[in-house]
Design a protein around this motif. Structure first.
Motif: not given
Length: 209
Positions: A27-52
């Motif tokens: 839903a975030v990505l869909q909403g951003l496409l309605e607001l911005y001409p270019l949307v870039c996303t990526w998966a990242s390591e969050n140092p504050f989290k333990q990843h599954g």
């Protein structure tokens, strides 16, 4: 401030743990496409989290969401950019600047992160040089004190009035719920035995019980 202006090219940046990607991420990505001409996303390591799941796996899952959405829009407007991925926002923004030197960078964050941002690495170096667009998350109201501190650090904030379904990756990791993940991901989650999903979570063929 409007989300986009005709005089300045903008690129919306949405780095996320995607652990796993949820209907909220979509839903975030869909909403951003309605607001911005270019949307870039990526998966990242969050140092504050333990990843599954490993980063490579999460990037592939996010990529499936991107592929599904990108097919509904003009080619190139939504991009999975793992080359922007870093545990430090400063590094990600430096890579974005190299790729899109003429664009205004708009970093998109959930309201749950506002209190955390002042503790991010070298925040005073990068925050004044990008826009910060805040997406509301259920259960995480925007606090005035958080906004004031970010503004003191040089932040230029805007609020995105997007309706995001209540869905948290942490909830899915504790209690797998197929309704909270984008449908195209379910076969992959089951096949790779990720996040506790099983064949019983797949929709029945032809709608049969």
């Amino acid at each position: 401030m409007s989300a986009n202006t005709a005089s300045t090219a903008t690129v919306a940046l949405f780095g996320t743990s995607a652990d796993p990607p949820t209907v909220g991420h979509r839903a975030v990505l869909q909403g951003l496409l309605e607001l911005y001409p270019l949307v870039c996303t990526w998966a990242s390591e969050n140092p504050f989290k333990q990843h599954g799941a490993p980063l490579q796996v999460r990037a592939a899952l996010l990529g499936a969401v991107v592929d599904e959405l990108a097919a509904l829009h003009e080619p190139g407007r939504l991009q999975l950019r793992q080359d922007f991925s870093s545990s430090r926002a400063l590094n990600s923004l430096n890579e974005v600047k190299k790729e899109f030197p003429q664009h205004q960078a708009v970093m998109v964050v959930g309201s749950d992160l506002l209190a955390q941002i002042p503790s991010w690495y070298a925040v005073e170096q990068w925050l004044p040089h990008c826009q910060l667009a805040v997406v509301p998350r259920c259960g995480w109201p925007i606090q005035k004190n958080d906004l004031e501190l970010l503004e003191k650090l040089g932040g230029k904030l805007s609020h995105l009035a997007l309706l995001i379904p209540e869905s948290a990756s942490s909830t899915i990791r504790r209690h797998p719920n197929p309704e909270l993940v984008p449908a195209p991901l379910l076969p992959q989650l089951v096949e790779q035995n990720l996040y506790g999903f099983t064949a019983a979570d797949l929709p029945s063929p032809c709608g049969l019980p």
